[in-house]
Design a protein around this motif. Structure first.
Motif, PDB file in Angstrom:
ATOM      1  N   MET A   1     -40.363  47.116  36.606  1.00 29.89           N
ATOM      2  CA  MET A   1     -40.327  48.271  36.745  1.00 29.89           C
ATOM      3  C   MET A   1     -39.597  49.435  35.763  1.00 29.89           C
ATOM      4  SD  MET A   1     -38.966  50.399  40.061  1.00 29.89           S
ATOM      5  CE  MET A   1     -40.889  49.711  41.028  1.00 29.89           C
ATOM      6  N   ALA A   2     -40.815  50.101  35.655  1.00 29.01           N
ATOM      7  CA  ALA A   2     -40.331  51.777  34.188  1.00 29.01           C
ATOM      8  C   ALA A   2     -38.693  52.318  35.560  1.00 29.01           C
ATOM      9  CB  ALA A   2     -41.703  51.963  34.748  1.00 29.01           C
ATOM     10  N   THR A   3     -38.384  52.694  34.556  1.00 23.91           N
ATOM     11  CA  THR A   3     -37.145  54.012  34.411  1.00 23.91           C
ATOM     12  C   THR A   3     -38.320  55.354  33.973  1.00 23.91           C
ATOM     13  OG1 THR A   3     -35.326  52.063  34.133  1.00 23.91           O
ATOM     14  CG2 THR A   3     -34.818  54.058  33.869  1.00 23.91           C
ATOM     15  N   ARG A   4     -38.104  56.336  35.039  1.00 29.73           N
ATOM     16  CA  ARG A   4     -39.014  57.226  34.081  1.00 29.73           C
ATOM     17  C   ARG A   4     -38.214  58.531  34.280  1.00 29.73           C
ATOM     18  NH1 ARG A   4     -42.430  55.300  39.524  1.00 29.73           N
ATOM     19  NH2 ARG A   4     -44.337  54.601  38.283  1.00 29.73           N
ATOM     20  N   ALA A   5     -38.404  59.330  32.835  1.00 32.01           N
ATOM     21  CA  ALA A   5     -37.327  60.330  32.616  1.00 32.01           C
ATOM     22  C   ALA A   5     -38.119  61.394  32.351  1.00 32.01           C
ATOM     23  CB  ALA A   5     -36.513  59.563  31.696  1.00 32.01           C
ATOM     24  N   MET A   6     -37.548  62.474  32.337  1.00 34.81           N
ATOM     25  CA  MET A   6     -37.927  63.516  31.824  1.00 34.81           C
ATOM     26  C   MET A   6     -37.030  64.288  30.953  1.00 34.81           C
ATOM     27  SD  MET A   6     -40.758  65.130  31.897  1.00 34.81           S
ATOM     28  CE  MET A   6     -41.708  65.477  33.844  1.00 34.81           C
ATOM     29  N   ILE A   7     -37.576  64.501  29.305  1.00 35.66           N
ATOM     30  CA  ILE A   7     -36.728  65.457  28.809  1.00 35.66           C
ATOM     31  C   ILE A   7     -37.306  67.000  28.252  1.00 35.66           C
ATOM     32  CG2 ILE A   7     -36.304  65.639  26.269  1.00 35.66           C
ATOM     33  CD1 ILE A   7     -37.362  62.928  26.310  1.00 35.66           C
ATOM     34  N   SER A   8     -36.508  67.943  28.698  1.00 37.75           N
ATOM     35  CA  SER A   8     -36.866  69.023  28.967  1.00 37.75           C
ATOM     36  C   SER A   8     -35.494  69.875  27.818  1.00 37.75           C
ATOM     37  CB  SER A   8     -36.659  70.075  30.188  1.00 37.75           C
ATOM     38  OG  SER A   8     -37.505  69.305  31.242  1.00 37.75           O
ATOM     39  N   ILE A   9     -37.432  70.449  26.948  1.00 37.12           N
ATOM     40  CA  ILE A   9     -36.178  71.683  25.205  1.00 37.12           C
ATOM     41  C   ILE A   9     -36.103  72.863  25.428  1.00 37.12           C
ATOM     42  CG2 ILE A   9     -36.565  72.119  23.488  1.00 37.12           C
ATOM     43  CD1 ILE A   9     -36.756  69.411  23.789  1.00 37.12           C
ATOM     44  N   ALA A  10     -34.767  73.380  26.062  1.00 39.39           N
ATOM     45  CA  ALA A  10     -34.312  74.835  26.905  1.00 39.39           C
ATOM     46  C   ALA A  10     -33.629  75.687  25.649  1.00 39.39           C
ATOM     47  CB  ALA A  10     -33.766  74.680  28.287  1.00 39.39           C
ATOM     48  N   LYS A  11     -34.158  76.819  25.836  1.00 42.36           N
ATOM     49  CA  LYS A  11     -32.944  77.369  24.771  1.00 42.36           C
ATOM     50  C   LYS A  11     -31.529  78.101  25.510  1.00 42.36           C
ATOM     51  CE  LYS A  11     -32.967  82.260  22.445  1.00 42.36           C
ATOM     52  NZ  LYS A  11     -33.844  83.073  22.363  1.00 42.36           N
ATOM     53  N   SER A  31     -41.336  60.349  29.838  1.00 43.17           N
ATOM     54  CA  SER A  31     -41.110  58.821  29.162  1.00 43.17           C
ATOM     55  C   SER A  31     -41.295  58.003  30.615  1.00 43.17           C
ATOM     56  CB  SER A  31     -39.672  59.198  28.428  1.00 43.17           C
ATOM     57  OG  SER A  31     -39.033  57.554  27.568  1.00 43.17           O
ATOM     58  N   HIS A  32     -41.713  57.306  30.152  1.00 46.85           N
ATOM     59  CA  HIS A  32     -42.080  56.559  31.512  1.00 46.85           C
ATOM     60  C   HIS A  32     -40.938  55.121  31.508  1.00 46.85           C
ATOM     61  CE1 HIS A  32     -44.520  54.357  34.393  1.00 46.85           C
ATOM     62  NE2 HIS A  32     -44.347  53.427  33.970  1.00 46.85           N
ATOM     63  N   TRP A  33     -40.567  54.389  30.312  1.00 47.08           N
ATOM     64  CA  TRP A  33     -39.946  53.333  29.451  1.00 47.08           C
ATOM     65  C   TRP A  33     -38.465  53.657  29.383  1.00 47.08           C
ATOM     66  CZ3 TRP A  33     -42.417  49.449  32.547  1.00 47.08           C
ATOM     67  CH2 TRP A  33     -43.261  49.116  32.380  1.00 47.08           C
ATOM     68  N   ASP A  34     -37.649  53.282  30.153  1.00 39.62           N
ATOM     69  CA  ASP A  34     -36.358  52.518  29.787  1.00 39.62           C
ATOM     70  C   ASP A  34     -35.605  54.132  29.643  1.00 39.62           C
ATOM     71  OD1 ASP A  34     -36.775  50.677  29.441  1.00 39.62           O
ATOM     72  OD2 ASP A  34     -38.035  49.777  26.790  1.00 39.62           O
ATOM     73  N   GLY A  35     -35.434  55.183  30.494  1.00 44.12           N
ATOM     74  CA  GLY A  35     -35.582  56.263  30.338  1.00 44.12           C
ATOM     75  C   GLY A  35     -33.783  56.376  30.761  1.00 44.12           C
ATOM     76  N   TYR A  36     -33.189  55.705  30.785  1.00 41.39           N
ATOM     77  CA  TYR A  36     -31.610  55.218  31.267  1.00 41.39           C
ATOM     78  C   TYR A  36     -30.524  55.763  30.000  1.00 41.39           C
ATOM     79  CZ  TYR A  36     -32.310  50.389  29.325  1.00 41.39           C
ATOM     80  OH  TYR A  36     -33.121  49.728  28.185  1.00 41.39           O
ATOM     81  N   PRO A  37     -29.633  56.660  30.374  1.00 41.20           N
ATOM     82  CA  PRO A  37     -28.751  57.190  28.816  1.00 41.20           C
ATOM     83  C   PRO A  37     -28.508  56.073  28.011  1.00 41.20           C
ATOM     84  CG  PRO A  37     -28.178  57.928  31.364  1.00 41.20           C
ATOM     85  CD  PRO A  37     -29.040  56.576  31.856  1.00 41.20           C
ATOM     86  N   GLU A  38     -28.096  55.061  28.303  1.00 41.27           N
ATOM     87  CA  GLU A  38     -28.146  53.631  27.542  1.00 41.27           C
ATOM     88  C   GLU A  38     -28.883  53.587  26.892  1.00 41.27           C
ATOM     89  OE1 GLU A  38     -25.712  52.998  30.826  1.00 41.27           O
ATOM     90  OE2 GLU A  38     -27.166  53.279  30.705  1.00 41.27           O
ATOM     91  N   GLU A 101     -33.830  63.180  34.422  1.00 43.28           N
ATOM     92  CA  GLU A 101     -33.702  64.130  33.637  1.00 43.28           C
ATOM     93  C   GLU A 101     -32.787  65.095  32.068  1.00 43.28           C
ATOM     94  OE1 GLU A 101     -35.397  67.797  36.356  1.00 43.28           O
ATOM     95  OE2 GLU A 101     -33.590  66.162  37.671  1.00 43.28           O
ATOM     96  N   TYR A 102     -33.268  64.207  31.004  1.00 38.36           N
ATOM     97  CA  TYR A 102     -32.544  65.219  29.980  1.00 38.36           C
ATOM     98  C   TYR A 102     -33.139  66.688  29.739  1.00 38.36           C
ATOM     99  CZ  TYR A 102     -31.856  60.176  29.800  1.00 38.36           C
ATOM    100  OH  TYR A 102     -31.500  59.127  29.355  1.00 38.36           O
TER     101      TYR A 102
END
Length: 138
Positions: A1-11, A31-38, A101-102
């Motif tokens: 199963m996918a570990t989904r993540a979003m990376i947002s660039i912010a000022k 990012s659909h795969w391997d979104g966990y912190p490790e 969410e990153y």
């Protein structure tokens, strides 16, 4: 199963804590795969560690991003290795079921910071090297 993540660039915003979600982002990267912190977190921090954001280019060999747009494009280039997995988020058709969410915070001549949220709770705030200390198991 996918570990989904979003990376947002912010000022970096005056009066907004890194443990809060920013008012505005420059780009959101799904990012659909391997979104966990490790996984994704360590990959992101390993790439960003030692970089600085400037307005203008320096000497060849310096680890610089020429503004936040340059940093965002460089992150996408680093993560994208073929079709699928990494996408620029379509604001009109956002992905759902995001596990992590990153937020990558920065501005000219200021340090790069990363915040990680899971289930609307901030689970990490720090510079890339701090993320590596906490989550890199290698």
């Amino acid at each position: 199963m996918a570990t989904r993540a979003m990376i947002s660039i912010a000022k970096r915003e005056e009066g907004v804590s890194f443990s809060e979600e920013p008012n505005q982002t420059i780009v959101d990267i799904y990012s659909h795969w391997d979104g966990y912190p490790e996984g994704l977190g360590v990959k992101l921090a390993s790439y960003l560690d030692g970089y600085h954001i400037v307005n203008g280019l320096g000497r060849e060999g310096d680890k610089l991003f020429n503004g936040l747009g340059c940093m965002a494009a460089s992150i996408i280039a680093e993560l994208k290795d073929g079709p699928g997995n990494v996408y620029i988020e379509d604001k009109n058709r956002p992905h759902t079921w995001i596990d992590y969410e990153y937020y990558v915070w920065g501005d000219d001549h200021k340090g790069i910071w990363i915040s990680i949220f899971s289930n609307d709770e901030c689970i990490f705030v720090g510079k890339p090297e701090m993320l590596l200390e906490k989550y890199d198991t290698n």
